[in-house]
Design a protein around this motif. Sequence first.
Motif, PDB file in Angstrom:
ATOM      1  N   ILE A   1     -44.069 132.116-128.099  1.00  0.00           N
ATOM      2  CA  ILE A   1     -43.923 133.372-128.840  1.00  0.00           C
ATOM      3  C   ILE A   1     -42.570 133.463-129.555  1.00  0.00           C
ATOM      4  O   ILE A   1     -42.535 133.796-130.743  1.00  0.00           O
ATOM      5  CB  ILE A   1     -44.188 134.577-127.914  1.00  0.00           C
ATOM      6  N   PRO A   2     -41.438 133.158-128.916  1.00  0.00           N
ATOM      7  CA  PRO A   2     -40.171 133.173-129.675  1.00  0.00           C
ATOM      8  C   PRO A   2     -40.143 132.128-130.793  1.00  0.00           C
ATOM      9  O   PRO A   2     -39.631 132.403-131.889  1.00  0.00           O
ATOM     10  CB  PRO A   2     -39.106 132.863-128.626  1.00  0.00           C
ATOM     11  N   LEU A   3     -40.706 130.957-130.524  1.00  0.00           N
ATOM     12  CA  LEU A   3     -40.759 129.926-131.558  1.00  0.00           C
ATOM     13  C   LEU A   3     -41.620 130.378-132.738  1.00  0.00           C
ATOM     14  O   LEU A   3     -41.247 130.176-133.892  1.00  0.00           O
ATOM     15  CB  LEU A   3     -41.299 128.620-130.976  1.00  0.00           C
ATOM     16  N   ALA A   4     -42.741 131.008-132.459  1.00  0.00           N
ATOM     17  CA  ALA A   4     -43.616 131.510-133.521  1.00  0.00           C
ATOM     18  C   ALA A   4     -42.914 132.597-134.337  1.00  0.00           C
ATOM     19  O   ALA A   4     -43.062 132.658-135.564  1.00  0.00           O
ATOM     20  CB  ALA A   4     -44.912 132.046-132.932  1.00  0.00           C
ATOM     21  N   THR A   5     -42.137 133.423-133.673  1.00  0.00           N
ATOM     22  CA  THR A   5     -41.383 134.475-134.375  1.00  0.00           C
ATOM     23  C   THR A   5     -40.354 133.864-135.320  1.00  0.00           C
ATOM     24  O   THR A   5     -40.212 134.297-136.462  1.00  0.00           O
ATOM     25  CB  THR A   5     -40.691 135.401-133.357  1.00  0.00           C
TER      26      THR A   5
END
Length: 59
Positions: free
Chosen positions: A6-10
Motif C-alpha cells: 500500500i505505501p509503495l502503491a501510494t
Amino acid sequence: MALYFIPLATVILFIINQLTNTLCIQKEIPEEKQPKVFRTINVLITILLISSYVEVLFA
C-alpha cells in the motif's frame, strides 16, 4: 504483504501524477481537458496496481 504494498502503491501513484502533470505541460493540453486525462491515467494505474497486488497475493 499489504503493509509493504500500500505505501509503495501510494508512492507510485504520486510519481505517475507528477509525470502526468509534466505531460500536460509539455503537450500544452488545455485546462478543461486535464482533469479527464488525470482521471483516466489514475484509474488505469489503480487497476494495474490492484491486479498486481492480487497476483502477488495468490501466487
